[in-house]
Design a protein around this motif. Sequence first.
Motif, PDB file in Angstrom:
ATOM      1  N   TYR A 265       0.830  -1.201   0.000  1.00  0.00           N
ATOM      2  CA  TYR A 265       0.000   0.000   0.000  1.00  0.00           C
ATOM      3  C   TYR A 265       0.870   1.259   0.000  1.00  0.00           C
ATOM      4  O   TYR A 265       0.576   2.218  -0.730  1.00  0.00           O
ATOM      5  N   ALA A 266       1.946   1.268   0.795  1.00  0.00           N
ATOM      6  CA  ALA A 266       2.833   2.437   0.843  1.00  0.00           C
ATOM      7  C   ALA A 266       3.496   2.666  -0.513  1.00  0.00           C
ATOM      8  O   ALA A 266       3.583   3.810  -0.981  1.00  0.00           O
ATOM      9  N   ILE A 267       3.959   1.617  -1.156  1.00  0.00           N
ATOM     10  CA  ILE A 267       4.569   1.744  -2.484  1.00  0.00           C
ATOM     11  C   ILE A 267       3.538   2.257  -3.487  1.00  0.00           C
ATOM     12  O   ILE A 267       3.827   3.140  -4.295  1.00  0.00           O
ATOM     13  N   TYR A 268       2.326   1.743  -3.429  1.00  0.00           N
ATOM     14  CA  TYR A 268       1.262   2.183  -4.334  1.00  0.00           C
ATOM     15  C   TYR A 268       0.964   3.671  -4.136  1.00  0.00           C
ATOM     16  O   TYR A 268       0.828   4.418  -5.099  1.00  0.00           O
ATOM     17  N   GLU A 269       0.877   4.108  -2.890  1.00  0.00           N
ATOM     18  CA  GLU A 269       0.588   5.518  -2.611  1.00  0.00           C
ATOM     19  C   GLU A 269       1.728   6.417  -3.098  1.00  0.00           C
ATOM     20  O   GLU A 269       1.477   7.494  -3.629  1.00  0.00           O
ATOM     21  N   LEU A 270       2.973   5.984  -2.919  1.00  0.00           N
ATOM     22  CA  LEU A 270       4.111   6.782  -3.384  1.00  0.00           C
ATOM     23  C   LEU A 270       4.127   6.893  -4.894  1.00  0.00           C
ATOM     24  O   LEU A 270       4.507   7.941  -5.455  1.00  0.00           O
ATOM     25  N   MET A 271       3.735   5.836  -5.598  1.00  0.00           N
ATOM     26  CA  MET A 271       3.750   5.860  -7.058  1.00  0.00           C
ATOM     27  C   MET A 271       2.604   6.686  -7.635  1.00  0.00           C
ATOM     28  O   MET A 271       2.735   7.266  -8.709  1.00  0.00           O
ATOM     29  N   THR A 272       1.494   6.752  -6.941  1.00  0.00           N
ATOM     30  CA  THR A 272       0.336   7.490  -7.478  1.00  0.00           C
ATOM     31  C   THR A 272       0.396   8.988  -7.148  1.00  0.00           C
ATOM     32  O   THR A 272      -0.418   9.739  -7.676  1.00  0.00           O
ATOM     33  N   ARG A 273       1.292   9.428  -6.301  1.00  0.00           N
ATOM     34  CA  ARG A 273       1.378  10.840  -5.965  1.00  0.00           C
ATOM     35  C   ARG A 273       1.957  11.663  -7.111  1.00  0.00           C
ATOM     36  O   ARG A 273       1.723  12.866  -7.190  1.00  0.00           O
ATOM     37  N   ASN A 274       2.740  11.079  -7.954  1.00  0.00           N
ATOM     38  CA  ASN A 274       3.385  11.824  -9.059  1.00  0.00           C
ATOM     39  C   ASN A 274       2.434  12.164 -10.125  1.00  0.00           C
ATOM     40  O   ASN A 274       1.577  11.867 -10.649  1.00  0.00           O
TER      41      ASN A 274
END
Length: 63
Positions: free
Chosen positions: A54-63
């Motif tokens: 979930y943390a990786i997914y959130e970091l990737m979708t912020r850009n």
Amino acid sequence: MKNEHEEEERINAADSVDPNEVPEVVKEEKDDKPAALNIRTTIIVAIIIMAIIYAIYELMTRN
């Protein structure tokens, strides 16, 4: 018509089982505490892995 011999040959003769008697398999089984610890550990590991994903997914979708 069934005779007595056919009645004795039934596969699961439930009538002949004493409901108050514990089966031998149950007496020979070890304690289930280690299995309960494994379940708890597995759930904790699964939650940690899902949090990382979930943390990786959130970091990737912020850009």
